[in-house]
Design an enzyme around this catalytic site. Sequence first.
Site, PDB file in Angstrom:
ATOM      1  N   ASP A   9      32.462  44.254  33.777  1.00 24.38           N
ATOM      2  CA  ASP A   9      32.543  43.008  33.186  1.00 24.38           C
ATOM      3  C   ASP A   9      33.652  42.206  33.637  1.00 24.38           C
ATOM      4  O   ASP A   9      34.443  43.133  34.285  1.00 24.38           O
ATOM      5  CB  ASP A   9      32.720  43.133  31.668  1.00 24.38           C
ATOM      6  CG  ASP A   9      32.818  41.770  30.968  1.00 24.38           C
ATOM      7  OD1 ASP A   9      31.860  40.791  31.172  1.00 24.38           O
ATOM      8  OD2 ASP A   9      33.761  41.672  30.201  1.00 24.38           O
ATOM      9  N   LEU A  10      33.813  41.062  33.854  1.00 28.37           N
ATOM     10  CA  LEU A  10      34.764  40.265  34.648  1.00 28.37           C
ATOM     11  C   LEU A  10      35.703  39.892  33.665  1.00 28.37           C
ATOM     12  O   LEU A  10      36.813  40.196  33.462  1.00 28.37           O
ATOM     13  CB  LEU A  10      34.009  39.293  35.585  1.00 28.37           C
ATOM     14  CG  LEU A  10      35.414  38.321  36.254  1.00 28.37           C
ATOM     15  CD1 LEU A  10      36.148  39.209  37.001  1.00 28.37           C
ATOM     16  CD2 LEU A  10      34.617  37.366  36.875  1.00 28.37           C
ATOM     17  N   ASP A  11      35.550  38.922  32.766  1.00 27.36           N
ATOM     18  CA  ASP A  11      36.297  38.214  31.574  1.00 27.36           C
ATOM     19  C   ASP A  11      36.736  39.197  30.639  1.00 27.36           C
ATOM     20  O   ASP A  11      35.952  39.626  29.901  1.00 27.36           O
ATOM     21  CB  ASP A  11      35.702  37.014  31.039  1.00 27.36           C
ATOM     22  CG  ASP A  11      35.399  35.866  31.912  1.00 27.36           C
ATOM     23  OD1 ASP A  11      36.026  35.831  33.115  1.00 27.36           O
ATOM     24  OD2 ASP A  11      34.768  35.040  31.825  1.00 27.36           O
ATOM     25  N   THR A  17      40.708  35.721  31.253  1.00 33.61           N
ATOM     26  CA  THR A  17      40.267  34.574  31.220  1.00 33.61           C
ATOM     27  C   THR A  17      40.026  34.138  29.927  1.00 33.61           C
ATOM     28  O   THR A  17      39.741  32.658  29.633  1.00 33.61           O
ATOM     29  CB  THR A  17      39.306  34.269  32.065  1.00 33.61           C
ATOM     30  OG1 THR A  17      38.068  35.218  31.786  1.00 33.61           O
ATOM     31  CG2 THR A  17      39.609  34.306  33.727  1.00 33.61           C
ATOM     32  N   LYS A  45      33.523  36.001  22.798  1.00 33.66           N
ATOM     33  CA  LYS A  45      33.830  36.840  24.092  1.00 33.66           C
ATOM     34  C   LYS A  45      32.472  37.552  24.399  1.00 33.66           C
ATOM     35  O   LYS A  45      31.713  37.921  23.625  1.00 33.66           O
ATOM     36  CB  LYS A  45      34.782  37.890  23.759  1.00 33.66           C
ATOM     37  CG  LYS A  45      36.307  37.351  23.787  1.00 33.66           C
ATOM     38  CD  LYS A  45      37.118  38.567  23.600  1.00 33.66           C
ATOM     39  CE  LYS A  45      38.799  37.809  23.692  1.00 33.66           C
ATOM     40  NZ  LYS A  45      39.640  38.987  23.322  1.00 33.66           N
ATOM     41  N   SER A 114      28.542  40.183  34.755  1.00 35.72           N
ATOM     42  CA  SER A 114      29.272  39.189  33.946  1.00 35.72           C
ATOM     43  C   SER A 114      28.430  38.024  33.262  1.00 35.72           C
ATOM     44  O   SER A 114      27.529  37.716  34.396  1.00 35.72           O
ATOM     45  CB  SER A 114      30.408  38.491  34.894  1.00 35.72           C
ATOM     46  OG  SER A 114      31.118  37.437  34.294  1.00 35.72           O
ATOM     47  N   ALA A 115      28.701  37.367  32.244  1.00 36.61           N
ATOM     48  CA  ALA A 115      27.831  36.419  31.518  1.00 36.61           C
ATOM     49  C   ALA A 115      28.279  35.017  32.372  1.00 36.61           C
ATOM     50  O   ALA A 115      27.672  33.927  32.114  1.00 36.61           O
ATOM     51  CB  ALA A 115      27.951  36.276  30.284  1.00 36.61           C
ATOM     52  N   LYS A 145      23.891  38.856  27.379  1.00 36.40           N
ATOM     53  CA  LYS A 145      24.175  40.246  26.489  1.00 36.40           C
ATOM     54  C   LYS A 145      23.820  39.710  25.116  1.00 36.40           C
ATOM     55  O   LYS A 145      24.440  38.635  24.754  1.00 36.40           O
ATOM     56  CB  LYS A 145      25.667  40.593  27.069  1.00 36.40           C
ATOM     57  CG  LYS A 145      25.983  40.900  28.393  1.00 36.40           C
ATOM     58  CD  LYS A 145      27.584  40.842  28.769  1.00 36.40           C
ATOM     59  CE  LYS A 145      27.499  41.077  30.222  1.00 36.40           C
ATOM     60  NZ  LYS A 145      29.323  41.004  30.387  1.00 36.40           N
ATOM     61  N   GLU A 169      33.496  47.326  29.612  1.00 31.31           N
ATOM     62  CA  GLU A 169      33.219  46.097  28.874  1.00 31.31           C
ATOM     63  C   GLU A 169      34.447  45.968  27.870  1.00 31.31           C
ATOM     64  O   GLU A 169      34.874  46.716  27.340  1.00 31.31           O
ATOM     65  CB  GLU A 169      31.963  46.280  28.002  1.00 31.31           C
ATOM     66  CG  GLU A 169      30.623  45.471  28.680  1.00 31.31           C
ATOM     67  CD  GLU A 169      30.961  43.740  28.560  1.00 31.31           C
ATOM     68  OE1 GLU A 169      31.881  43.451  27.940  1.00 31.31           O
ATOM     69  OE2 GLU A 169      30.094  43.310  29.203  1.00 31.31           O
ATOM     70  N   ASP A 170      34.615  44.700  27.420  1.00 27.53           N
ATOM     71  CA  ASP A 170      35.662  44.417  26.567  1.00 27.53           C
ATOM     72  C   ASP A 170      34.957  43.705  25.267  1.00 27.53           C
ATOM     73  O   ASP A 170      35.694  43.420  24.280  1.00 27.53           O
ATOM     74  CB  ASP A 170      36.460  43.247  27.111  1.00 27.53           C
ATOM     75  CG  ASP A 170      36.302  41.762  27.038  1.00 27.53           C
ATOM     76  OD1 ASP A 170      34.861  41.922  27.624  1.00 27.53           O
ATOM     77  OD2 ASP A 170      36.854  40.958  26.816  1.00 27.53           O
TER      78      ASP A 170
HETATM   79  P1  B16 Z   1      31.094  30.386  31.725  1.00 29.87           P
HETATM   80  P2  B16 Z   1      31.936  38.169  30.784  1.00 29.87           P
HETATM   81  C1  B16 Z   1      31.839  35.491  29.598  1.00 29.87           C
HETATM   82  O1  B16 Z   1      32.187  36.482  30.686  1.00 29.87           O
HETATM   83  C2  B16 Z   1      32.929  35.423  28.745  1.00 29.87           C
HETATM   84  O2  B16 Z   1      33.340  36.461  28.168  1.00 29.87           O
HETATM   85  C3  B16 Z   1      32.429  34.433  27.601  1.00 29.87           C
HETATM   86  O3  B16 Z   1      33.647  34.157  27.083  1.00 29.87           O
HETATM   87  C4  B16 Z   1      31.944  33.146  28.355  1.00 29.87           C
HETATM   88  O4  B16 Z   1      31.452  31.849  27.368  1.00 29.87           O
HETATM   89  C5  B16 Z   1      30.761  33.621  29.282  1.00 29.87           C
HETATM   90  O5  B16 Z   1      31.259  34.309  30.269  1.00 29.87           O
HETATM   91  C6  B16 Z   1      30.222  32.365  29.961  1.00 29.87           C
HETATM   92  O6  B16 Z   1      31.270  31.563  30.851  1.00 29.87           O
HETATM   93  O7  B16 Z   1      31.299  29.338  30.728  1.00 29.87           O
HETATM   94  O8  B16 Z   1      32.114  30.457  32.780  1.00 29.87           O
HETATM   95  O9  B16 Z   1      29.637  30.561  32.411  1.00 29.87           O
HETATM   96  O10 B16 Z   1      32.914  38.599  29.761  1.00 29.87           O
HETATM   97  O11 B16 Z   1      30.650  38.402  30.609  1.00 29.87           O
HETATM   98  O12 B16 Z   1      32.635  38.292  32.287  1.00 29.87           O
HETATM   99 MG    MG Z   2      34.095  40.092  29.026  1.00 34.24          MG
END
Ligand code: B16
Ligand code: MG
Length: 214
Positions: A9-11, A17, A45, A114-115, A145, A169-170
């Site tokens: 996962d990224l964030d 972030t 998250k 990542s989402a 997810k 994953e976090d």
């Molecule tokens: P964006 P991950 C997710 O990233 C974040 O954890 C989540 O807080 C955020 O709403 C989502 O990406 C969408 O992000 O607005 O930049 O498309 O944790 O799956 O890497």
């Molecule tokens: Mg994350």
Amino acid sequence: MILKACLFDLDGVIVDTAQYHYLAWKNLADKLGFVFTETDNEQLKGVSRMESLRILLEIGNVSLSEQEKIQVAEEKNQLYLQYVLRMTRGDVLPGVLEFLRELKNNKILLGIGSASKNARTILEGIELVSAFDVIVDGNLITHAKPHPEVFALGAQLLHTDASCCIVFEDAIAGIQAAHNAGMKCIGVGSPEILREADLVIPGFKNLKLADIKL
Ligand code: B16
Ligand code: MG
């Protein structure tokens, strides 16, 4: 298990972030006239942008038209990007670069799951695009997810069976996504929150491949 690929996962795993998402969502809540706390932010998250907005509006008991939702989500994203575009290599979380190097030296394939639709922008800023064999982000998937799509697609593009993949994953929704894809999952963060993970680590600092026994 025979480990062939690690999907990250990224964030919250590679970079922090969540603080920038929080500041940008809080700015929107302030404008709409309600309080949005860091505890509230935990619910966002790993959740997609529009689902995050839905949760935020529910917290503030605010209803917007579909058109307004699209507009405020875009405004939030523009503010979020202002923070994210300032990120550099120094923003990679402690121990991540060393751990990725060890995996690479052991011929383990590396992927991002990542989402976020901003995943590539972030990876460019921290100079990690080429470190990964595959990058699956919010632009490539249709199901958020805990749906397994993001990780299942990562494994597919790496030509690797799910049983040979480990996800880092976090977020609870992310752990569920990994399990739904038939993969083991290592939670990064607090064991109280990430109870469903197969193993929980506080972070990557001093983590060695040999420490991972699943
Ligand atoms: P964006 P991950 C997710 O990233 C974040 O954890 C989540 O807080 C955020 O709403 C989502 O990406 C969408 O992000 O607005 O930049 O498309 O944790 O799956 O890497
Ligand atoms: Mg994350």
